[in-house]
Design an enzyme around this catalytic site. Structure first.
Site, mmCIF file in Angstrom:
data_model
loop_
_atom_site.group_PDB
_atom_site.id
_atom_site.type_symbol
_atom_site.label_atom_id
_atom_site.label_comp_id
_atom_site.label_asym_id
_atom_site.label_seq_id
_atom_site.Cartn_x
_atom_site.Cartn_y
_atom_site.Cartn_z
ATOM 1 N N ASP A 147 40.865 45.635 45.300
ATOM 2 C CA ASP A 147 40.706 46.229 43.976
ATOM 3 C C ASP A 147 39.242 46.516 43.648
ATOM 4 O O ASP A 147 38.330 46.176 44.409
ATOM 5 C CB ASP A 147 41.345 45.312 42.933
ATOM 6 C CG ASP A 147 42.101 46.081 41.861
ATOM 7 O OD1 ASP A 147 41.774 47.259 41.614
ATOM 8 O OD2 ASP A 147 43.022 45.493 41.252
ATOM 9 N N GLU A 180 40.693 51.709 44.514
ATOM 10 C CA GLU A 180 39.429 52.038 43.872
ATOM 11 C C GLU A 180 39.624 52.990 42.687
ATOM 12 O O GLU A 180 38.670 53.333 41.991
ATOM 13 C CB GLU A 180 38.484 52.626 44.945
ATOM 14 C CG GLU A 180 37.075 52.941 44.524
ATOM 15 C CD GLU A 180 36.929 54.373 44.032
ATOM 16 O OE1 GLU A 180 35.863 54.710 43.495
ATOM 17 O OE2 GLU A 180 37.901 55.150 44.178
ATOM 18 N N TRP A 181 40.892 53.397 42.459
ATOM 19 C CA TRP A 181 41.305 54.219 41.308
ATOM 20 C C TRP A 181 40.806 55.659 41.389
ATOM 21 O O TRP A 181 40.892 56.410 40.415
ATOM 22 C CB TRP A 181 40.893 53.600 39.972
ATOM 23 C CG TRP A 181 41.015 52.121 39.885
ATOM 24 C CD1 TRP A 181 41.965 51.327 40.472
ATOM 25 C CD2 TRP A 181 40.151 51.222 39.186
ATOM 26 N NE1 TRP A 181 41.750 50.004 40.185
ATOM 27 C CE2 TRP A 181 40.637 49.910 39.398
ATOM 28 C CE3 TRP A 181 39.019 51.402 38.393
ATOM 29 C CZ2 TRP A 181 40.032 48.783 38.854
ATOM 30 C CZ3 TRP A 181 38.410 50.280 37.842
ATOM 31 C CH2 TRP A 181 38.918 48.994 38.072
ATOM 32 N N GLY A 182 40.244 56.051 42.520
ATOM 33 C CA GLY A 182 39.787 57.421 42.688
ATOM 34 C C GLY A 182 38.467 57.750 42.037
ATOM 35 O O GLY A 182 38.061 58.913 41.983
ATOM 36 N N ASP A 202 46.039 53.001 37.099
ATOM 37 C CA ASP A 202 47.342 52.371 37.294
ATOM 38 C C ASP A 202 48.484 53.194 36.702
ATOM 39 O O ASP A 202 48.323 53.903 35.713
ATOM 40 C CB ASP A 202 47.359 50.988 36.646
ATOM 41 C CG ASP A 202 46.496 49.989 37.387
ATOM 42 O OD1 ASP A 202 45.957 50.331 38.449
ATOM 43 O OD2 ASP A 202 46.356 48.850 36.893
#
Length: 400
Positions: A147, A180-182, A202
């Protein structure tokens, strides 16, 4: 412990030129993760029961293989810095749990974070990357979700490459899932780092919404789909665009669940279930084990779908498949039922990425609709009534 520290020093020195493990993620990974339903309310019995359910309910036979423990499994680090699981939640330890999961023919995954603390406030891997990778390997871990919380001041390239190198040096093949959520566009640089990378924040179990938490947001199915524009060229065997875990069975309608699953399959996103497998209704199980939808996801060609046409109320998506087949999805995003009247002969599907083309004037394809089982061919118009928030999912084969 001394042996572990000596090994740690040796692998750090010998690590030049490390790469991620090849041979993993040839198709998008399939499994289950604890976070969407259980968040921090996890323990070893839940993981054992979930592994049992995956076998009993036919999910393992359908292709799901990873049982992934998300955040909050952590205890503290010992005097030498070695991470230990929470003794109350995981009294038998992670190694024993991995042995149990492996005995079922499944694989065990675990979670950590680039920062000093995880999103849940537990010990992250910053400064302990090689140590943690060695620990995971000694436990028999097969999958690492990594994460991006507590990451202020860190380089995403540096942080994820460091953990990739650590996993490689530990010597045990582990799927590396970058969460890494982009934010730093990992699709542009992470092909040799991770087996998949998150492209968005998310997910939230809704059709088309944004759930704002103030400093961050969760997104519904359509919001996440729309954020994939322009990314398909970066995906392929061993390196997938990850649209986050599935919310099938977590409160949306059955039509929405089918559409959600179909979209993830078409987009070659990992299929990581996020519901409670122990109590899911049969309707949910049927979606998750649909072999024909899964076959589209797991197609060895590994090409992500794209939207090739916008109709008045409908979107048309295509995905080339191995052996000359195609998958076509008709998506009704709207709030009203829509009529499908699609003349195949008026459209040529051409894909510059895969160099594939379907010219329906020249070749007739037989088609099967995945969810209903209805069939037809492209010599006639595709006629259907499509409910709101639903899809038609077709597999096309050249008529023999």
């Amino acid at each position: 412990m001394k042996r572990l520290l000596i090994l740690l020093a040796m692998v750090v020195c010998a690590n030049a030129g490390a790469q991620k493990f090849e041979g993993l993620g040839a198709t998008p990974q399939m499994g289950w993760n604890s976070w969407n339903t259980f968040a921090c309310n996890i323990n070893e019995q839940l993981i054992r029961d979930t592994a049992d359910a995956m076998v009993k309910l036919g999910l393992k036979d359908a292709g799901y293989e990873y049982v992934n423990i998300d955040d909050c499994w952590h205890g503290t680090r010992d005097k030498d810095g070695v991470i230990r699981p929470n003794a109350e939640r995981f009294p038998s330890g992670i190694k024993a749990l991995a042995d149990y999961v492996h005995s079922k023919g499944l694989k065990l995954g675990i979670y950590s974070d680039v920062g000093a603390t995880t999103c849940g406030g537990h010990p992250g891997s910053r400064g302990h990357e090689y140590q943690d990778a060695i620990t995971y390997a000694s436990w028999g871990i097969d999958y690492v979700k990594y994460d991006w919380c507590d990451s202020k001041g860190l380089s995403a390239v540096g942080a994820y490459t460091t953990m990739r190198d650590a996993i490689r040096s530990a010597g045990r093949p582990m799927m590396f899932s970058m969460c890494e959520w982009g934010e730093s566009k990992p699709w542009e640089w992470a092909v040799d780092v991770g087996h998949s990378w998150r492209t968005t924040g998310d997910i939230y179990p809704c059709w088309d919404c944004e759930f704002n938490h103030g400093s961050w947001s969760q997104f519904g199915v359509l919001r996440i789909l729309d954020k994939q524009a322009g990314l398909r060229k970066f995906a392929g065997p061993g390196h997938w665009n990850d649209m986050d875990m599935l919310e099938v069975g977590n409160g949306m309608s059955e039509d929405e669940d089918r559409a959600h699953f179909a979209i993830w399959a078409m987009m070659a996103s990992p299929l990581i279930m996020g519901n409670d497998l122990r109590s899911m209704p049969e309707a949910t199980r049927r979606i998750l084990v649909n072999k024909d939808a899964i076959a589209i996801s797991q197609d060895k060609l590994g090409v992500q779908a794209w939207k090739y046409m916008d109709g008045a109320k409908l979107e048309y998506w295509a995905k080339p498949l191995a052996g000359g087949d195609w998958a076509v999805m008709v998506l009704n995003r709207g709030e009203q039922a829509a009529t499908v009247s699609y003349d195949w002969k008026k459209h040529v599907i051409g894909d510059d990425l895969s160099k594939r083309e379907a010219d329906f004037k020249k070749i007739v394809y037989n088609w099967t609709e995945i969810w209903s089982g209805k069939s037809g061919d492209t010599s006639k118009k595709l006629e259907s009534k499509l409910a709101p928030h639903s899809v038609l999912l077709l597999r096309l084969k050249v008529r023999g």
